[in-house]
Design an enzyme around this catalytic site. Structure first.
Site, mmCIF file in Angstrom:
data_model
loop_
_atom_site.group_PDB
_atom_site.id
_atom_site.type_symbol
_atom_site.label_atom_id
_atom_site.label_comp_id
_atom_site.label_asym_id
_atom_site.label_seq_id
_atom_site.Cartn_x
_atom_site.Cartn_y
_atom_site.Cartn_z
ATOM 1 N N CYS A 113 10.967 -4.921 -10.062
ATOM 2 C CA CYS A 113 11.124 -6.126 -8.734
ATOM 3 C C CYS A 113 11.271 -7.345 -9.387
ATOM 4 O O CYS A 113 11.447 -8.337 -8.838
ATOM 5 C CB CYS A 113 9.928 -5.831 -8.047
ATOM 6 S SG CYS A 113 9.797 -4.366 -7.181
ATOM 7 N N HIS A 253 8.418 -12.156 -4.271
ATOM 8 C CA HIS A 253 9.047 -10.841 -4.097
ATOM 9 C C HIS A 253 8.287 -10.310 -2.898
ATOM 10 O O HIS A 253 7.260 -10.222 -2.535
ATOM 11 C CB HIS A 253 8.733 -9.899 -5.438
ATOM 12 C CG HIS A 253 8.977 -8.740 -5.337
ATOM 13 N ND1 HIS A 253 10.231 -7.882 -4.688
ATOM 14 C CD2 HIS A 253 8.279 -7.276 -5.261
ATOM 15 C CE1 HIS A 253 10.177 -6.882 -4.616
ATOM 16 N NE2 HIS A 253 8.965 -6.391 -5.073
ATOM 17 N N ASN A 283 11.074 -3.641 0.961
ATOM 18 C CA ASN A 283 10.975 -3.865 -0.554
ATOM 19 C C ASN A 283 12.300 -3.612 -1.126
ATOM 20 O O ASN A 283 12.642 -2.356 -1.253
ATOM 21 C CB ASN A 283 9.731 -3.253 -1.144
ATOM 22 C CG ASN A 283 9.878 -3.578 -2.652
ATOM 23 O OD1 ASN A 283 10.894 -4.042 -3.370
ATOM 24 N ND2 ASN A 283 8.895 -3.019 -3.349
HETATM 25 N N1 ACO Z 1 1.735 6.445 6.971
HETATM 26 C C1 ACO Z 1 0.136 6.915 7.199
HETATM 27 N N2 ACO Z 1 -0.628 7.075 6.192
HETATM 28 C C2 ACO Z 1 -0.418 6.858 4.799
HETATM 29 C C3 ACO Z 1 1.119 6.331 4.542
HETATM 30 C C4 ACO Z 1 1.821 6.330 5.346
HETATM 31 N N3 ACO Z 1 3.241 5.856 5.228
HETATM 32 N N4 ACO Z 1 0.997 6.127 3.197
HETATM 33 C C5 ACO Z 1 -0.157 6.501 2.565
HETATM 34 N N5 ACO Z 1 -1.114 6.815 3.709
HETATM 35 C C6 ACO Z 1 -2.401 6.982 3.670
HETATM 36 C C7 ACO Z 1 -2.870 7.619 2.165
HETATM 37 O O1 ACO Z 1 -2.577 8.980 2.110
HETATM 38 C C8 ACO Z 1 -4.392 7.312 2.407
HETATM 39 O O2 ACO Z 1 -4.955 8.193 3.236
HETATM 40 P P1 ACO Z 1 -6.389 8.560 2.582
HETATM 41 O O3 ACO Z 1 -7.339 7.524 2.755
HETATM 42 O O4 ACO Z 1 -6.845 9.903 3.554
HETATM 43 O O5 ACO Z 1 -6.228 9.279 1.200
HETATM 44 C C9 ACO Z 1 -4.416 5.837 3.238
HETATM 45 O O6 ACO Z 1 -3.115 6.177 3.965
HETATM 46 C C10 ACO Z 1 -4.451 4.463 2.238
HETATM 47 O O7 ACO Z 1 -3.790 4.851 1.314
HETATM 48 P P2 ACO Z 1 -3.542 3.607 0.117
HETATM 49 O O8 ACO Z 1 -2.541 4.048 -0.793
HETATM 50 O O9 ACO Z 1 -4.913 3.317 -0.367
HETATM 51 O O10 ACO Z 1 -3.217 2.472 1.009
HETATM 52 P P3 ACO Z 1 -2.885 1.010 0.466
HETATM 53 O O11 ACO Z 1 -3.735 -0.003 1.385
HETATM 54 O O12 ACO Z 1 -3.077 0.607 -1.007
HETATM 55 O O13 ACO Z 1 -1.376 0.748 0.946
HETATM 56 C C11 ACO Z 1 0.828 0.444 -0.103
HETATM 57 C C12 ACO Z 1 -0.485 1.439 0.326
HETATM 58 C C13 ACO Z 1 1.427 -0.126 1.047
HETATM 59 C C14 ACO Z 1 1.691 1.214 -1.147
HETATM 60 C C15 ACO Z 1 -0.117 -0.556 -1.056
HETATM 61 O O14 ACO Z 1 -0.649 0.036 -1.822
HETATM 62 C C16 ACO Z 1 1.061 -1.254 -1.973
HETATM 63 O O15 ACO Z 1 2.038 -2.252 -0.974
HETATM 64 N N6 ACO Z 1 1.185 -1.366 -3.013
HETATM 65 C C17 ACO Z 1 1.817 -2.452 -4.121
HETATM 66 C C18 ACO Z 1 3.201 -2.093 -4.184
HETATM 67 C C19 ACO Z 1 3.949 -2.902 -5.019
HETATM 68 O O16 ACO Z 1 3.769 -4.096 -5.158
HETATM 69 N N7 ACO Z 1 4.983 -2.488 -5.968
HETATM 70 C C20 ACO Z 1 5.576 -3.356 -6.770
HETATM 71 C C21 ACO Z 1 6.908 -3.574 -6.810
HETATM 72 S S1 ACO Z 1 7.735 -2.160 -6.558
HETATM 73 C C22 ACO Z 1 9.170 -1.901 -7.728
HETATM 74 O O17 ACO Z 1 8.772 -2.586 -8.751
HETATM 75 C C23 ACO Z 1 9.947 -1.027 -7.615
#
Ligand code: ACO
Length: 326
Positions: A113, A253, A283
């Site tokens: 990214c 980003h 993204n």
């Molecule tokens: N729908 C419903 N529930 C979901 C989903 C979904 N699509 N995805 C995950 N959950 C659930 C999980 O299973 C978890 O359930 P549990 O509590 O029962 O275990 C709960 O939701 C919380 O999951 P988390 O992963 O802790 O959620 P978080 O608030 O961290 O959000 C996300 C997830 C959106 C992926 C976030 O962590 C994020 O944006 N991370 C950073 C992404 C990023 O910046 N990437 C870098 C660039 S990408 C690149 O370089 C290609």
């Protein structure tokens, strides 16, 4: 002293939209969860035969037209991507061929990214060194082709698209003021696409194990991003003696609205100064910043003499920033 200036921008996204409601029918998720946790409402998906170089070509044609230059005037093409058409040749060479930019050297950059800002840093360096004068830099991705559409933790996040800029040498003060690039390879496992390289060459087994899909430890990546970006943006402004209040726009980003809000808060910037389009594109990795930049230019959000801060965080881990006087 020679410095680098962005003289034109262009962007392109495939026509097909995939909404959160569509995803509700594919995996156990909801519009509410995706909107609250990420800010994303819909994303664009490339056609079955549409490749990363196809998207890059469309964005480049628009940027070239706006610049008034011809493809034959370009002396370097850089494509930032982690979803190139094939491992070899580079997507930049395929783009050079499509554009008939016969004078240009061409290569790809892989910084996930952060790729577009890594590319901006490289392009700026070539221009400052005086070796290249007219550079086409593209961020282009078709992440949909490397997404596990059964994995709700990743498939709701990504989209396809391309953004392009043309850079030229200038002796004026409207230019890229500084670029900053960083990596921490010790955290490579947070975000990776393990299949298809020398570690896991393509086999039936690697395909069955899903190794050719992108993997992410979302929550750990989220925390690393917030922590890292806070110091990145303040350090970038300090390096240029610019106060946050002097910024006209922050172009981050587009990974997650909560990460973007945390960065804006750190700078004391109100969200109306932050360019956000992840609701419409998700993204798009290396494409996200040049698409947002192009939209900001075309809608008049960025004007001459504005200070603009760009920042990104992604797989590698990598992170990068740039300060521009437009
Ligand atoms: N729908 C419903 N529930 C979901 C989903 C979904 N699509 N995805 C995950 N959950 C659930 C999980 O299973 C978890 O359930 P549990 O509590 O029962 O275990 C709960 O939701 C919380 O999951 P988390 O992963 O802790 O959620 P978080 O608030 O961290 O959000 C996300 C997830 C959106 C992926 C976030 O962590 C994020 O944006 N991370 C950073 C992404 C990023 O910046 N990437 C870098 C660039 S990408 C690149 O370089 C290609």
């Amino acid at each position: 002293m020679l410095r680098a200036k962005i003289i034109a921008t262009g962007s392109y996204a495939p026509a097909k939209k995939l909404t959160n409601l569509d995803l509700e029918k594919m995996v156990d998720t909801s519009d509410e969860w995706i909107t609250e946790r990420t800010g994303i409402k819909e994303r664009r998906i490339a056609g079955e035969k549409q490749t990363t170089s196809d998207l890059a070509y469309e964005a480049s044609k628009i940027a070239l037209k706006q610049s008034g230059l011809k493809a034959k005037d370009i002396d370097l093409i850089i494509v930032a991507t982690v979803t190139g058409d094939m491992p070899m040749p580079s997507t930049a060479c395929l783009l050079q061929n499509r554009l008939e930019a016969k004078k240009a050297a061409a290569f790809d950059i892989n910084a996930a990214c952060s790729g577009f800002l890594y590319g901006l840093s490289v392009a700026e360096s070539f221009i400052k060194a005086g070796t290249h004068k007219k550079i086409l830099l593209v961020g282009a991705e078709t992440l949909s082709k490397f997404t596990d559409w059964k994995d709700r933790t990743t498939c709701v996040l990504f989209g396809d698209g391309a953004g392009a800029v043309i850079l030229e040498a200038t002796e004026g003060e409207n230019c890229i003021l500084s670029t900053h690039i960083h990596s921490d390879g010790s955290l490579w496992e947070l975000l990776n696409l393990p299949g298809g390289g020398s570690k896991n060459p393509p086999t039936k087994e690697s395909i069955n194990k899903g190794l050719h899909f992108l993997k992410m430890k979302g929550n750990e990546t989220f925390k690393a991003a917030v922590r890292t970006l806070e110091s990145l943006v303040t350090d970038t402004l300090k390096a240029n003696n610019i106060k946050p209040s002097q910024l006209s726009a922050l172009i981050p980003h587009q990974a997650n609205l909560r990460i973007i809000q945390a960065t804006a808060n750190r700078l004391g910037l109100s969200m109306d100064k932050v360019v956000v389009n992840l609701d419409r594109y998700g993204n798009t990795s290396a494409a996200s910043i040049p698409i947002a930049l192009d939209e900001a230019v075309r809608t008049g959000r960025i004007r001459k003499d504005d200070y603009i801060l760009l920042e990104a965080f992604g797989g590698g881990l990598t992170w990068a920033s740039a300060l521009i006087k437009w």
